[in-house]
Design an enzyme around this catalytic site. Sequence first.
Site, PDB file in Angstrom:
ATOM      1  N   ARG A   1      12.369  -3.634  -7.439  1.00 31.27           N
ATOM      2  CA  ARG A   1      13.184  -2.684  -6.663  1.00 31.27           C
ATOM      3  C   ARG A   1      14.676  -2.890  -6.883  1.00 31.27           C
ATOM      4  O   ARG A   1      15.451  -1.929  -6.808  1.00 31.27           O
ATOM      5  CB  ARG A   1      12.851  -2.812  -5.176  1.00 31.27           C
ATOM      6  CG  ARG A   1      11.515  -2.184  -4.866  1.00 31.27           C
ATOM      7  CD  ARG A   1      11.195  -2.256  -3.409  1.00 31.27           C
ATOM      8  NE  ARG A   1      10.072  -1.369  -3.124  1.00 31.27           N
ATOM      9  CZ  ARG A   1       9.417  -1.359  -1.985  1.00 31.27           C
ATOM     10  NH1 ARG A   1       9.746  -2.183  -1.015  1.00 31.27           N
ATOM     11  NH2 ARG A   1       8.422  -0.518  -1.798  1.00 31.27           N
TER      12      ARG A   1
ATOM     13  N   LYS B   1      -8.583   3.695   3.371  1.00 27.40           N
ATOM     14  CA  LYS B   1      -9.020   4.653   4.396  1.00 27.40           C
ATOM     15  C   LYS B   1      -8.761   6.111   4.043  1.00 27.40           C
ATOM     16  O   LYS B   1      -7.710   6.451   3.516  1.00 27.40           O
ATOM     17  CB  LYS B   1      -8.249   4.370   5.678  1.00 27.40           C
ATOM     18  CG  LYS B   1      -8.617   3.076   6.335  1.00 27.40           C
ATOM     19  CD  LYS B   1      -7.965   3.071   7.673  1.00 27.40           C
ATOM     20  CE  LYS B   1      -8.137   1.780   8.406  1.00 27.40           C
ATOM     21  NZ  LYS B   1      -7.065   1.664   9.397  1.00 27.40           N
TER      22      LYS B   1
ATOM     23  N   GLY C   1       1.575   0.251  -3.777  1.00 29.48           N
ATOM     24  CA  GLY C   1       1.747  -1.134  -4.235  1.00 29.48           C
ATOM     25  C   GLY C   1       0.626  -1.631  -5.132  1.00 29.48           C
ATOM     26  O   GLY C   1       0.882  -2.218  -6.186  1.00 29.48           O
TER      27      GLY C   1
ATOM     28  N   GLY D   1       4.771   4.764   0.672  1.00 30.58           N
ATOM     29  CA  GLY D   1       4.702   5.679   1.820  1.00 30.58           C
ATOM     30  C   GLY D   1       5.456   6.972   1.550  1.00 30.58           C
ATOM     31  O   GLY D   1       4.971   8.068   1.847  1.00 30.58           O
TER      32      GLY D   1
END
Length: 398
Positions: free
Chosen positions: A37, A199, A352, A375
């Site tokens: 990053r 999920k 990730g 996200g």
Amino acid sequence: MAKLSIADLELAGKRVLIRVDFNVPLSQTLAVTDDTRIRAALPTLRHALEHGAKTALISHLGRPKGKVVPSLSLAPVARRLEELLGRPVPMAPDCIGEAVKTAVAALPPGGVLMLENCRFHAEDEKHGEAMSRALADLCDIFVNDAFGAAHRAHASTVGVTQFVPVSAAGFLMAKEIAYLSQALERPVRPFIAILGGAKVSDKIGVLKNLVTKVDALLVGGGMAYTFLRAQGVEVGASLLEADKLDVAREIMEACRARGVTFLLPVDHVIAEKADAAAPTRIADSTGLPAGWRGLDIGPKTREVFATAICGAKTIVWNGPMGVFELPPFARGTLAVASAVAASGATSIVGGGDSVAAVTQAGLADKITHLSTGGGASLEFLEGIALPGVAALTEKKGN
Ligand code: AMP
């Protein structure tokens, strides 16, 4: 992109506050263990420094929850950045206040200062007006290069833009948005999406939006078992969201109605527990025995998925195909990584685990774009306007 870019601005002698996403992993001895990053922000930082800006960098790190937590100081990040930039990056004692304001103003053109973790102030995540004004007080120009935080309306991503004259996108932000919007709005077809991870509930919005865009949807990982159960397959002790069976049916029906190919695993690597030492078996499409869990896609599925991937021209991939952290259940994810890398398609990998799989397999340079924001990229794929982007100044003439 309809938003102002840092490249559009005169920076010489200006105080420029750049929001970066330096939320990097640290070791026990507080050394940066993965500087991806930090490297991703270098084009924007170098541009600001070379054009004579007085640059202050602001980021969050971890979850200090509004308190000063010394182990979450950005000082180790500043040290790594010094090595990467080859110039000193002094550390400010805080991210707002008179002392910080004086230190920013005193920077020479081309100088850079790392501000302290913005989440040491609870006001950041609360989008507090006082903090937003205090941040705006530090600068003439605000630049947001923190794509990974663009889905959050915080003082340091959105609030500050209400009180500065100009807010622009950095190069990383612009690149992330350009790749994702190109895929969603003008994909070269066939366009396929590969979704995995734990999920269904985390990815319902993404699935529903992608069904309206793609030619094929490949689903693996824990989330596949809710879809399989919805088709009547026995899934043993696999991850199952019983309250999402209807949503799973709805998504499969939407694929049928639109002619979108929907692929689920046809076989599975199974074990009685998610443990690297547990004995494993392969279960076929007839279902899983009671007490056994599906922990990776099986060998036939690896082939079926690779064939679909190799015919694609645009690929979006988010989420592992199995419990990728444990070597006996990593092959499916690595096979997908290899197939995506070999496809020659425009490929965008986010999240990730998927990014880690590609990197570990040494295939990072074969992927068109590795997203730095899990996200944020999911919300983008869901079709949600990212608040950190929406808040930036519009380019004139649009
Ligand atoms: P996510 O954050 O939703 O992308 O999920 C990532 C997590 O999903 C990883 O920690 C994986 O270990 C986990 N995962 C993937 N496949 C399975 C599976 N079949 N059963 C249980 N967990 C899984």
